[in-house]
Design a protein around this motif. Structure first.
Motif, mmCIF file in Angstrom:
data_model
loop_
_atom_site.group_PDB
_atom_site.id
_atom_site.type_symbol
_atom_site.label_atom_id
_atom_site.label_comp_id
_atom_site.label_asym_id
_atom_site.label_seq_id
_atom_site.Cartn_x
_atom_site.Cartn_y
_atom_site.Cartn_z
ATOM 1 N N PRO A 1 -0.866 12.593 8.722
ATOM 2 C CA PRO A 1 -0.654 11.385 7.873
ATOM 3 C C PRO A 1 -1.878 10.475 7.915
ATOM 4 O O PRO A 1 -2.512 10.329 8.959
ATOM 5 C CB PRO A 1 0.566 10.723 8.503
ATOM 6 N N LYS A 2 -2.165 9.837 6.784
ATOM 7 C CA LYS A 2 -3.297 8.919 6.718
ATOM 8 C C LYS A 2 -2.838 7.508 7.087
ATOM 9 O O LYS A 2 -1.667 7.172 7.015
ATOM 10 C CB LYS A 2 -3.895 8.899 5.313
ATOM 11 N N ARG A 3 -3.818 6.668 7.418
ATOM 12 C CA ARG A 3 -3.511 5.293 7.806
ATOM 13 C C ARG A 3 -2.975 4.516 6.607
ATOM 14 O O ARG A 3 -2.153 3.607 6.752
ATOM 15 C CB ARG A 3 -4.777 4.613 8.356
ATOM 16 N N GLU A 4 -3.450 4.860 5.411
ATOM 17 C CA GLU A 4 -3.006 4.156 4.225
ATOM 18 C C GLU A 4 -1.497 4.284 4.035
ATOM 19 O O GLU A 4 -0.826 3.376 3.524
ATOM 20 C CB GLU A 4 -3.724 4.683 2.981
ATOM 21 N N GLU A 5 -0.912 5.472 4.465
ATOM 22 C CA GLU A 5 0.523 5.645 4.329
ATOM 23 C C GLU A 5 1.257 4.651 5.226
ATOM 24 O O GLU A 5 2.278 4.078 4.845
ATOM 25 C CB GLU A 5 0.918 7.069 4.692
ATOM 26 N N ALA A 6 0.715 4.406 6.407
ATOM 27 C CA ALA A 6 1.339 3.427 7.294
ATOM 28 C C ALA A 6 1.190 2.025 6.725
ATOM 29 O O ALA A 6 2.121 1.188 6.799
ATOM 30 C CB ALA A 6 0.714 3.517 8.688
ATOM 31 N N ILE A 7 0.011 1.698 6.148
ATOM 32 C CA ILE A 7 -0.199 0.376 5.566
ATOM 33 C C ILE A 7 0.769 0.157 4.407
ATOM 34 O O ILE A 7 1.370 -0.916 4.251
ATOM 35 C CB ILE A 7 -1.659 0.225 5.116
ATOM 36 N N ASN A 8 0.934 1.172 3.580
ATOM 37 C CA ASN A 8 1.854 1.045 2.445
ATOM 38 C C ASN A 8 3.283 0.822 2.920
ATOM 39 O O ASN A 8 4.056 0.082 2.305
ATOM 40 C CB ASN A 8 1.788 2.278 1.571
ATOM 41 N N LYS A 9 3.671 1.537 4.011
ATOM 42 C CA LYS A 9 5.015 1.337 4.541
ATOM 43 C C LYS A 9 5.206 -0.107 5.021
ATOM 44 O O LYS A 9 6.262 -0.711 4.816
ATOM 45 C CB LYS A 9 5.259 2.304 5.705
ATOM 46 N N VAL A 10 4.183 -0.679 5.653
ATOM 47 C CA VAL A 10 4.284 -2.068 6.115
ATOM 48 C C VAL A 10 4.257 -3.025 4.921
ATOM 49 O O VAL A 10 4.992 -4.038 4.888
ATOM 50 C CB VAL A 10 3.154 -2.387 7.119
ATOM 51 N N ASP A 11 3.430 -2.779 3.915
ATOM 52 C CA ASP A 11 3.363 -3.652 2.743
ATOM 53 C C ASP A 11 4.690 -3.668 1.999
ATOM 54 O O ASP A 11 5.050 -4.687 1.338
ATOM 55 C CB ASP A 11 2.257 -3.184 1.802
ATOM 56 N N SER A 12 5.409 -2.544 2.079
ATOM 57 C CA SER A 12 6.674 -2.490 1.336
ATOM 58 C C SER A 12 7.731 -3.415 1.926
ATOM 59 O O SER A 12 8.793 -3.616 1.333
ATOM 60 C CB SER A 12 7.193 -1.052 1.312
ATOM 61 N N LEU A 13 7.468 -3.988 3.067
ATOM 62 C CA LEU A 13 8.440 -4.882 3.691
ATOM 63 C C LEU A 13 8.458 -6.265 3.025
ATOM 64 O O LEU A 13 9.429 -7.009 3.185
ATOM 65 C CB LEU A 13 8.109 -5.033 5.193
ATOM 66 N N SER A 14 7.356 -6.659 2.334
ATOM 67 C CA SER A 14 7.285 -8.005 1.740
ATOM 68 C C SER A 14 6.440 -7.947 0.476
ATOM 69 O O SER A 14 5.533 -7.111 0.361
ATOM 70 C CB SER A 14 6.670 -8.994 2.744
ATOM 71 N N GLU A 15 6.769 -8.896 -0.445
ATOM 72 C CA GLU A 15 6.000 -8.958 -1.677
ATOM 73 C C GLU A 15 4.578 -9.438 -1.436
ATOM 74 O O GLU A 15 3.692 -9.218 -2.246
ATOM 75 C CB GLU A 15 6.688 -9.891 -2.673
ATOM 76 N N MET A 16 4.375 -10.043 -0.280
ATOM 77 C CA MET A 16 3.057 -10.589 -0.001
ATOM 78 C C MET A 16 2.128 -9.508 0.550
ATOM 79 O O MET A 16 0.954 -9.789 0.789
ATOM 80 C CB MET A 16 3.171 -11.734 1.019
ATOM 81 N N ARG A 17 2.664 -8.301 0.730
ATOM 82 C CA ARG A 17 1.864 -7.182 1.221
ATOM 83 C C ARG A 17 1.047 -7.607 2.455
ATOM 84 O O ARG A 17 -0.178 -7.712 2.408
ATOM 85 C CB ARG A 17 0.935 -6.685 0.127
#
Length: 873
Positions: free
Chosen positions: A79-95
């Motif tokens: 898995p790439k780091r971007e996938e983890a970042i996207n998962k965290v960004d999906s928690l809030s509209e403020m990304r």
């Protein structure tokens, strides 16, 4: 912790969880298969499988695991780091995860204040955010939650296995894959053939065990399988692999000589199929020593005692002699004398030896002696040395002394003959010039030439100096031997002639009788020691008896020739008791009885005692039938002795006839299909008729007994013992103190005669089995009659011996020259002759052996064993 730091940590955690799900997705199947295999192993289910099923299961698991592992490698994507970042960004509209790395596009004062306010809001919101959920993705990968259940099951199985967990895991991957190709059908046999010197039989060796074998043993391995096995030999410092040779029968075989201390042999085909751990035991050297150092006894014999031992057996014991004070060139000269062993290759041996070495070439000289023991493996050990003088024969006659001097000159010369010259002298005769062959004596050593000159001088003018032509001819013959000899061994052949001349010159013909007696004694002693047949011992016993009689007669003749009266031989024994005519006969009869009953060690002892007596004989008095000369000298005793002899002859003849009858029975059984019926019946009828005639002749033979007339071939015996013939209330005869039934005289013989008549009648009818039964009854009755009569004879001897005891105690010396009461030499009485019960038991054993040998259905080995016992007994 600031909001930025918390978001970074959340990103790292999410990235790790994504990696774990990627592993589960790629290698979950591989991990599941191995986990299930481990669980089954831990609970012991794998051990319950058959070897072949276990091997197949293990191989399947390994292949499946390898396939799943390879597939997982191909399927796995990190898995790439971007996938983890996207998962965290999906928690809030403020990304919040992306905002951490964002920067203003146009950094100015107004934008900076806005960006700071944005950062502050993200920090405030980050404090309330939770890690993103991956449950939906995990469930899609592992809907059964095996990622949790499998570890729990492994832990439970490990707890269940307890201490056996690790061994079971290890064992689960040690399957015998050779069973899949039939390697488990391999059959291995191994045996060890010990060396011949050990005397041990070959023995089988079980697989996977440790065993010991003598060094030099032959180790044979035979393998029966359809594959191509190999043999691995593991030594202490190396391993060798040897191919097995396939024989014509399809089996593989190899042979090894065990010459190392330890080796492990393994048969390898798809793994170790059989293992043998071999430890070789080294054959120890024999040991030998003098227990009594050599001395010269009163008969000029070299006497000593020795003992030896070995772990597997002694094959030979030798006495080595060398000169104590050798002359120049004699340092390496030695002589070897082989000593007798009691038994065949005994583990321990000892003996008391008295050797007559007066004829040895070094007789009269100091020698150094040592013993040498040789075991069956050829290993040699020698004892400590002893120094003594070899005894020499004392000669008083001048001609005898001269012959011995010449003999010593010849024997003690160790030099070899010189070679013949290449160029011969030539002479002219009628035929022309011829070569003259030089005299062989000219090439002889100096002492041989000197001996020839001495013989020439001794035989000068024979008419003046020789009264015995045999002595003269013997000396001339010795001179001829020396003159024609071309080597030292040929010259030594004159030794026997010169010894005989010296003995004749000193003793006359008495020496010949002594030599014949010594030869007869040695032959009989060797037969007793080596277990010769009964017939051979009987023949040698007769020869020894005749030699003793000849020796006694020649001593008497020598005494008369010298003018010495037989009654006062040596002039110093006028008060000695006379030698009865039965004195020597009694000892000879004892010797024969011991040999016939199998007591051969006692017979050898008595033979040795008789030899010592004859060696010590210095005077001889022949009784003219004086009182007390024969312990059975009265008429009644003589008649009883004669009756015993006739009974013994009757018993021997009956046994011979019984043996022939049983042999005829065996011949009939073995030849049922051997020839036409008519011819076969005719031959059997002729043989049965001959046996019947012989049996009838025995039945009609009269056995003369002490007393008057006979009845039915059996004479009545007067003077029955008190109480003889009386029966008790049960109708049985009473027993005397010796254990014999007090039967009326003649009852046993009458029973024997009746059994013989019944046997003759059965033979006439062709009933061989019935005849053999009656013949056995006749033998038993004759043996019982002989036993009862021998008991009476023994009692009579004891009574008459008591009457003569007082007279014998008053005598100063034995008539054969034996010292009275000194204990130096026995008279044979210390040798135990078997008592009547022993003789009766011996007869019973012999009868049982004869009965067993006549049985049908015996194997060849059983028949040979019984025949050996019959010959030995």
């Amino acid at each position: 912790m600031t909001g930025a730091e918390r978001i970074r940590r959340m990103i790292e955690t999410t990235h790790g969880r994504l990696k774990w799900l990627a592993y589960v997705s790629a290698f979950g199947g591989f991990a599941l298969v191995l986990s299930v295999w481990f669980i089954l192993s831990l609970v012991g289910l794998i051990d319950l499988l058959t070897p072949k099923l276990r091997a197949a299961s293990t191989l399947s698991i390994l292949l499946l695991s390898a396939f799943l592992f390879v597939r997982g490698l191909k399927k796995y994507k990190k898995p790439k780091r971007e996938e983890a970042i996207n998962k965290v960004d999906s928690l809030s509209e403020m990304r919040p995860a992306s905002s951490l790395v964002d920067v203003p596009v146009r950094p100015h004062s107004k934008a900076a204040s806005l960006w700071a306010a944005h950062k502050q809001r993200i920090d405030e919101e980050a404090s309330t955010l939770k890690s993103p959920s991956l449950f939906s993705k995990a469930r899609s990968i592992d809907p059964l939650f095996l990622r949790f259940l499998t570890p729990l099951a492994l832990i439970a199985a490990a707890i269940f296995a307890n201490d056996a967990a690790i061994p079971r895991i290890q064992s689960s991957f040690r399957a015998d894959f050779g069973t899949l190709v039939g390697a488990d059908d391999l059959t291995a046999q191994a045996w060890v053939t010990p060396p011949a010197y050990t005397g041990q039989a070959p023995f089988d060796v079980p697989t996977n065990e440790t065993f010991s074998a003598p060094a030099g043993s032959e180790f044979t391995i035979r393998v029966d399988t359809h594959g191509k096995p190999k043999l691995k030999l593991h030594y202490s410092d190396e391993t060798k692999t040897l191919p097995l040779t396939r024989g014509e029968d399809g089996t593989y075989e190899t042979k090894l000589i065990l010459d190392l201390d330890e080796v492990v042999a393994e048969i390898d085909w798809w793994g170790t199929r059989a293992s043998y751990e071999i430890k070789s035991s080294v054959d120890q050297f024999p040991s030998i020593k003098f227990t009594k150092y050599p001395t010269v006894d009163e008969n000029d014999r070299t006497a000593f005692e020795w003992e030896a031992e070995d772990d597997y057996g002694i094959t030979q014991v030798e006495l080595f002699l060398r000169l104590s004070k050798p002359k120049n060139g004699e340092e390496n000269l030695s002589d070897r004398i082989v000593l007798d062993l009691s038994g065949i290759e005994p583990l321990t041996a000892s003996n008391s030896v008295a050797l007559n070495l007066t004829r040895h070439k070094w007789a009269g000289l100091p020698v150094i002696a040592h013993l040498r023991a040789i075991d069956a493996a050829g290993q040699i050990t020698q004892s400590r040395e002893a120094v003594f003088n070899l005894p020499e024969k004392l000669f008083l006659q001048p001609m005898a002394k001269a012959a011995m001097e010449v003999r010593n000159v010849v024997l003690r010369d160790w030099n070899e003959y010189a070679p013949l010259p290449d160029n011969f002298d030539q002479i002219m005769d009628e035929s022309g010039i011829v070569d003259v062959t030089p005299s062989r004596l000219e090439q002889a050593p100096a002492d041989i030439k000197r001996a020839a000159i001495m013989l020439e001088a001794l035989t000068h003018e024979p008419d003046s100096y020789f009264n015995d032509p045999i002595i003269y001819l013997g000396l001339r013959q010795a001179k001829h031997v020396l003159s024609t000899a071309d080597s030292k061994p040929n010259a030594d052949k004159s030794e026997g002639i010169l010894w005989s001349v010296a003995m004749r010159a000193e003793y006359g013909s008495l020496a010949d009788a002594a030599r014949a007696l010594e030869a007869a004694q040695k032959a009989l002693e060797a037969a007793l020691r080596d277990g010769a047949s009964e017939e051979e011992i009987r023949r040698l016993m007769n020869a020894y008896r005749q030699a003793v009689q000849n020796y006694v007669d020649m001593r008497m003749a020598e005494a008369i020739r010298r003018g010495v009266s037989p009654e006062t031989l040596d002039g110093e024994s006028g008060g000695e008791p006379q030698l009865g005519g039965s004195d020597l006969e009694k000892m000879l009869d004892k010797l024969a009885s011991l040999a016939e009953t199998g007591a051969r060690d006692q017979a050898r002892q008595l033979l040795s005692d008789m030899s010592d007596l004859l060696d010590r004989m210095k005077n001889l008095q022949l009784s003219q039938g004086g009182e007390g000369s024969d312990p059975l000298g009265n008429p009644q005793s003589d008649a009883m002795s004669k009756a015993l002899e006739e009974l013994a002859e009757e018993l021997r003849d009956q046994r011979d006839l019984t043996d022939d009858t049983r042999q005829e029975m065996r011949d009939q059984q073995n030849s049922q299909n051997g020839q036409p019926q008519g011819s076969q019946s005719s031959q059997q009828g002729n043989q049965s008729s001959d046996l019947a005639d012989r049996q009838q002749e025995l039945a009609e033979r009269e056995l003369k007994r002490p007393g008057g007339g006979s009845q039915n071939g059996v004479e009545e015996t007067p003077s029955m013992p008190p109480g003889a013939g009386s029966m008790d209330q049960n109708g049985e005869y009473e027993m005397d103190a010796e254990g014999f039934a007090k039967t009326p005289q003649g009852d046993a013989l009458e029973e024997a005669k009746r059994a013989q008549e019944r046997a003759a009648e059965a033979l006439t009818k062709g009933d061989l089995e019935g005849a053999a039964r009656h013949q056995r009854d006749a033998e038993q009755a004759l043996a019982r009659a002989a036993t009862e009569l021998a008991a009476r004879a023994d009692k009579m001897r004891e009574a008459e011996g008591t009457n003569q005891a007082s007279q014998q105690q008053a005598d100063n010396a034995d008539p054969l020259g034996r010292p009275s009461g000194s204990g130096v030499v026995g008279d044979g009485n210390e040798v135990k002759v078997p008592e009547l019960l022993d003789r009766q038991r011996a007869h019973e054993i012999l009868e049982e052996l004869r009965r067993r040998s006549a049985e049908s259905g015996l194997t060849k080995e059983e028949m040979e064993y019984l025949l050996r016992l019959l010959k030995r007994f």
